[in-house]
Design a protein around this motif. Structure first.
Motif, PDB file in Angstrom:
ATOM      1  N   GLY A 361       0.831  -1.214   0.000  1.00  0.00           N
ATOM      2  CA  GLY A 361       0.000   0.000   0.000  1.00  0.00           C
ATOM      3  C   GLY A 361       0.860   1.257   0.000  1.00  0.00           C
ATOM      4  O   GLY A 361       0.575   2.235  -0.706  1.00  0.00           O
ATOM      5  N   ILE A 362       1.915   1.216   0.800  1.00  0.00           N
ATOM      6  CA  ILE A 362       2.814   2.372   0.882  1.00  0.00           C
ATOM      7  C   ILE A 362       3.592   2.512  -0.426  1.00  0.00           C
ATOM      8  O   ILE A 362       3.793   3.609  -0.934  1.00  0.00           O
ATOM      9  CB  ILE A 362       3.765   2.208   2.081  1.00  0.00           C
ATOM     10  CG1 ILE A 362       2.933   2.171   3.358  1.00  0.00           C
ATOM     11  CG2 ILE A 362       4.796   3.312   2.136  1.00  0.00           C
ATOM     12  CD1 ILE A 362       3.639   1.594   4.537  1.00  0.00           C
ATOM     13  N   LYS A 363       3.957   1.361  -0.987  1.00  0.00           N
ATOM     14  CA  LYS A 363       4.683   1.410  -2.254  1.00  0.00           C
ATOM     15  C   LYS A 363       3.831   2.058  -3.347  1.00  0.00           C
ATOM     16  O   LYS A 363       4.318   2.878  -4.121  1.00  0.00           O
ATOM     17  CB  LYS A 363       5.123   0.009  -2.694  1.00  0.00           C
ATOM     18  CG  LYS A 363       5.884   0.052  -3.997  1.00  0.00           C
ATOM     19  CD  LYS A 363       6.580  -1.227  -4.343  1.00  0.00           C
ATOM     20  CE  LYS A 363       7.403  -1.090  -5.609  1.00  0.00           C
ATOM     21  NZ  LYS A 363       6.685  -0.574  -6.759  1.00  0.00           N
ATOM     22  N   SER A 364       2.537   1.724  -3.383  1.00  0.00           N
ATOM     23  CA  SER A 364       1.741   2.332  -4.465  1.00  0.00           C
ATOM     24  C   SER A 364       1.565   3.834  -4.253  1.00  0.00           C
ATOM     25  O   SER A 364       1.489   4.587  -5.230  1.00  0.00           O
ATOM     26  CB  SER A 364       0.404   1.615  -4.697  1.00  0.00           C
ATOM     27  OG  SER A 364      -0.180   1.250  -3.512  1.00  0.00           O
ATOM     28  N   LEU A 365       1.526   4.273  -2.986  1.00  0.00           N
ATOM     29  CA  LEU A 365       1.500   5.720  -2.723  1.00  0.00           C
ATOM     30  C   LEU A 365       2.745   6.396  -3.289  1.00  0.00           C
ATOM     31  O   LEU A 365       2.681   7.467  -3.917  1.00  0.00           O
ATOM     32  CB  LEU A 365       1.487   5.967  -1.205  1.00  0.00           C
ATOM     33  CG  LEU A 365       0.164   6.241  -0.537  1.00  0.00           C
ATOM     34  CD1 LEU A 365       0.365   6.423   0.975  1.00  0.00           C
ATOM     35  CD2 LEU A 365      -0.471   7.499  -1.131  1.00  0.00           C
ATOM     36  N   ILE A 366       3.900   5.762  -3.047  1.00  0.00           N
ATOM     37  CA  ILE A 366       5.164   6.327  -3.529  1.00  0.00           C
ATOM     38  C   ILE A 366       5.201   6.290  -5.064  1.00  0.00           C
ATOM     39  O   ILE A 366       5.602   7.257  -5.703  1.00  0.00           O
ATOM     40  CB  ILE A 366       6.372   5.588  -2.893  1.00  0.00           C
ATOM     41  CG1 ILE A 366       6.393   5.856  -1.378  1.00  0.00           C
ATOM     42  CG2 ILE A 366       7.694   6.032  -3.529  1.00  0.00           C
ATOM     43  CD1 ILE A 366       7.500   5.173  -0.609  1.00  0.00           C
ATOM     44  N   ASP A 367       4.722   5.181  -5.645  1.00  0.00           N
ATOM     45  CA  ASP A 367       4.711   5.033  -7.115  1.00  0.00           C
ATOM     46  C   ASP A 367       3.913   6.128  -7.829  1.00  0.00           C
ATOM     47  O   ASP A 367       4.229   6.506  -8.952  1.00  0.00           O
ATOM     48  CB  ASP A 367       4.087   3.684  -7.520  1.00  0.00           C
ATOM     49  CG  ASP A 367       5.036   2.525  -7.246  1.00  0.00           C
ATOM     50  OD1 ASP A 367       6.227   2.786  -7.026  1.00  0.00           O
ATOM     51  OD2 ASP A 367       4.566   1.363  -7.249  1.00  0.00           O
ATOM     52  N   GLU A 368       2.843   6.602  -7.160  1.00  0.00           N
ATOM     53  CA  GLU A 368       2.035   7.660  -7.772  1.00  0.00           C
ATOM     54  C   GLU A 368       2.844   8.916  -8.010  1.00  0.00           C
ATOM     55  O   GLU A 368       2.563   9.692  -8.917  1.00  0.00           O
ATOM     56  CB  GLU A 368       0.874   8.040  -6.839  1.00  0.00           C
ATOM     57  CG  GLU A 368      -0.331   7.149  -6.941  1.00  0.00           C
ATOM     58  CD  GLU A 368      -1.329   7.479  -5.833  1.00  0.00           C
ATOM     59  OE1 GLU A 368      -1.477   8.673  -5.470  1.00  0.00           O
ATOM     60  OE2 GLU A 368      -1.939   6.521  -5.313  1.00  0.00           O
ATOM     61  N   ASN A 369       3.846   9.134  -7.145  1.00  0.00           N
ATOM     62  CA  ASN A 369       4.586  10.388  -7.181  1.00  0.00           C
ATOM     63  C   ASN A 369       5.999  10.283  -7.761  1.00  0.00           C
ATOM     64  O   ASN A 369       6.524  11.260  -8.267  1.00  0.00           O
ATOM     65  CB  ASN A 369       4.712  10.947  -5.754  1.00  0.00           C
ATOM     66  CG  ASN A 369       3.358  11.299  -5.163  1.00  0.00           C
ATOM     67  OD1 ASN A 369       2.709  12.223  -5.622  1.00  0.00           O
ATOM     68  ND2 ASN A 369       2.919  10.537  -4.175  1.00  0.00           N
ATOM     69  N   PHE A 370       6.616   9.111  -7.612  1.00  0.00           N
ATOM     70  CA  PHE A 370       8.037   8.990  -7.944  1.00  0.00           C
ATOM     71  C   PHE A 370       8.303   7.948  -9.028  1.00  0.00           C
ATOM     72  O   PHE A 370       7.579   6.952  -9.133  1.00  0.00           O
ATOM     73  CB  PHE A 370       8.845   8.564  -6.705  1.00  0.00           C
ATOM     74  CG  PHE A 370       8.960   9.632  -5.655  1.00  0.00           C
ATOM     75  CD1 PHE A 370      10.060  10.483  -5.627  1.00  0.00           C
ATOM     76  CD2 PHE A 370       7.970   9.791  -4.698  1.00  0.00           C
ATOM     77  CE1 PHE A 370      10.167  11.469  -4.665  1.00  0.00           C
ATOM     78  CE2 PHE A 370       8.067  10.780  -3.724  1.00  0.00           C
ATOM     79  CZ  PHE A 370       9.167  11.622  -3.709  1.00  0.00           C
ATOM     80  N   ALA A 371       9.375   8.192  -9.798  1.00  0.00           N
ATOM     81  CA  ALA A 371       9.925   7.167 -10.677  1.00  0.00           C
ATOM     82  C   ALA A 371      11.436   7.170 -10.449  1.00  0.00           C
ATOM     83  O   ALA A 371      12.016   8.234 -10.213  1.00  0.00           O
ATOM     84  CB  ALA A 371       9.606   7.487 -12.132  1.00  0.00           C
TER      85      ALA A 371
END
Ligand SMILES: *Cc1c(COP(=O)(O)O)cnc(C)c1O
Length: 495
Positions: A361-371
């Motif tokens: 869940g935390i990873k998908s939050l980060i994925d929304e913003n970062f590459a």
């Protein structure tokens, strides 16, 4: 505005002045603002008309609410004055197509650390008054080159502070050594250490935790402080230039207010890119934050897999300010995505096992913003050559990593909105590697390389690096690592 520690689930609150003086929280966590102020389209419209120092004062005043706007404007006007940043503090240049460069290296040491270190000492000096501190802050820095010089320039002649920098005698370049040994100012001291960077760093850490030394200093009216990049006072000034760059893009007609941009940041300790994330949280229309790493690509792997694992080989690259395996400021991002309890757990695991894995869940939050992308040494050198030859734009090794990653991102995603690449050092700061990347010929000497690069590209050497040989050498002292504390005592007992 109050501040809390990234590891404290009880959320004890502190003022900005307190956290700038203190640096790190008692529980080992980093200080973060309790809530994020917002920047509206109207705010951006108004900021578009302002100069950099005014933009800085306005944005800082949203975070540093125990400082008056007048105080902040006074300090920002001095910190980002024309004589320190000739031509402006953070200009945006068009490179090619939809790619722009945010040049953060026009300050007194020709690298982006100046953007924070020119103003942070001023904020600290005011914080001492605000917290009723009557002792002088003695800043100790161990440096492998660039941070030491930027800290010396930042703290020089700042009230209620003194600074002492230790560098490894054979561990810095000739240019870096000259930059430090010719430092001006009445409250500065520089000492070479017979040893490597680790010896200097270990020595400073030992002094910080030596209770007898702390007491002896206290008796003389001093306390130890650090210029470390995890201090909130170093992070908050970095939010400003993202908002400022957006305004400049509006002013140049490259975007309209409300348009999204992407931002690509050459990353080491994750401070600079975290500041961009805060700008995004404030409401600045940033779509993706592209985290650019060199061959030390621990962050690229983390963003791809959700596993942070520092157990890997360490490489010395030509972008040395990004040669980092523990990116301390990542903890601040974890806090915003996962909360204090999980952050404390991840950091504990990092300390014990050198790794941690975040929940999906935390990873998908980060994925929304970062590459995350990385460039190896060959790609970095090719990018320097390519942008010089094809776009007549000269970049340093760190910026080249970011440009290469921005290109990889574009190729992967076709996401062709305006791309702001952050340029963190003058090409002259890394002249030998830049020259060699373009010509395949390696200069034998750094000082020579400055002149060779200038001649070859018909461009001017950045002002902080001009005429170094002619400056007066003030500091020639060399000490053994075990004598660092007595060097400190000697320094503060001088009148
Ligand atoms: C410090 C530094 C970086 C890395 O910035 P972080 O905030 O540590 O991620 C990149 N480039 C240069 C030239 C630097 O000095």
């Amino acid at each position: 505005m109050n501040y809390i520690s990234t590891r404290d689930k009880a959320k004890e609150k502190y003022t900005a002045a307190f956290v700038i003086k203190k640096g790190l929280a008692e529980d080992g966590g980093l200080f973060v603002p309790e809530k994020i102020p917002s920047v509206s389209a109207d705010d951006i419209k108004n900021l578009c008309k302002d100069t950099y120092p005014v933009r800085a004062a306005k944005i800082l005043s949203e975070y540093l609410t125990d400082y008056t706007y007048g105080e902040l404007l006074d300090e920002c006007s001095k910190a980002y004055a024309e004589n320190s940043f000739p031509g402006g503090a953070a200009p945006v240049k068009h490179i090619c197509d939809n790619m722009f460069s945010l040049e953060l290296w026009h300050g007194p040491t020709a690298a982006f650390k100046d953007m924070a270190l020119q103003v942070m000492p001023r904020l600290l000096s005011r914080a001492l008054v605000k917290t009723g501190e009557d002792r002088t802050a003695l800043i100790l820095v161990a440096t492998s080159g660039d941070t030491g010089k930027a800290a010396l320039e930042g703290y020089k002649n700042i009230d209620k502070t003194k600074i002492m920098v230790f560098y490894p005698v054979d561990g810095v370049s000739r240019v870096q050594k000259l930059q430090m040994s010719t430092q001006t100012g009445d409250n500065v001291n520089v000492c070479a250490i017979k040893g490597n960077f680790d010896d200097a760093q270990t020595g400073v850490k030992k002094i910080f935790s030596d209770s007898e030394a702390v007491k002896a200093l206290n008796d003389k009216g001093y306390f130890f402080s650090s210029a470390n990049s995890i201090n909130w006072g170093r992070l908050v000034p970095q939010i400003v230039y993202y908002i400022s760059a957006y305004c400049d893009l509006v002013n140049s007609g490259s975007i309209k207010i409300g348009d999204e941009i992407n931002v690509c940041v050459p990353t080491g300790n994750f401070g600079n890119i975290f500041a961009a994330y805060l700008a995004k949280l404030m409401g600045l229309p940033i779509k993706k934050l592209i985290c650019a790493s060199n061959k030390n690509n621990v962050l690229t792997d983390f963003l791809k897999t959700g596993v942070y694992d520092r157990n890997r080989d360490f490489y010395c690259t030509m972008s040395p300010s990004m040669d980092i395996l523990i990116s301390s400021n990542l903890e601040r991002l974890l806090y915003f995505c996962a909360g204090a309890e999980k952050t404390a757990r991840y950091m504990d695991s990092l300390k014990r096992n050198g790794k941690y894995e975040i929940d999906s869940g935390i990873k998908s939050l980060i994925d929304e913003n970062f590459a995350g992308y990385f460039a190896d040494e060959t790609e970095t050198a090719q990018t320097i050559r390519d942008y010089y030859v094809n776009h007549n734009y000269l970049i340093d090794t760190h910026t080249a990593v970011a440009v290469s990653c921005a290109e990889q991102y574009l190729k992967d995603t076709q996401d062709n909105i305006p791309m702001l690449v952050v340029s963190t050092a003058s090409p002259y700061k890394f002249a030998a590697d830049v020259y060699c990347s373009i010509t395949s010929e390696r200069p034998d000497d750094e000082l020579e390389a400055l002149k060779m690069l200038s001649k070859y590209t018909s461009s001017e050497i950045s002002y902080p690096l001009r005429g170094l040989e002619e400056r007066k050498v003030r500091f020639t002292h060399t000490a053994k690592p075990e004598d660092m504390l007595s060097e400190v005592y000697d320094y503060i007992s001088k009148p």
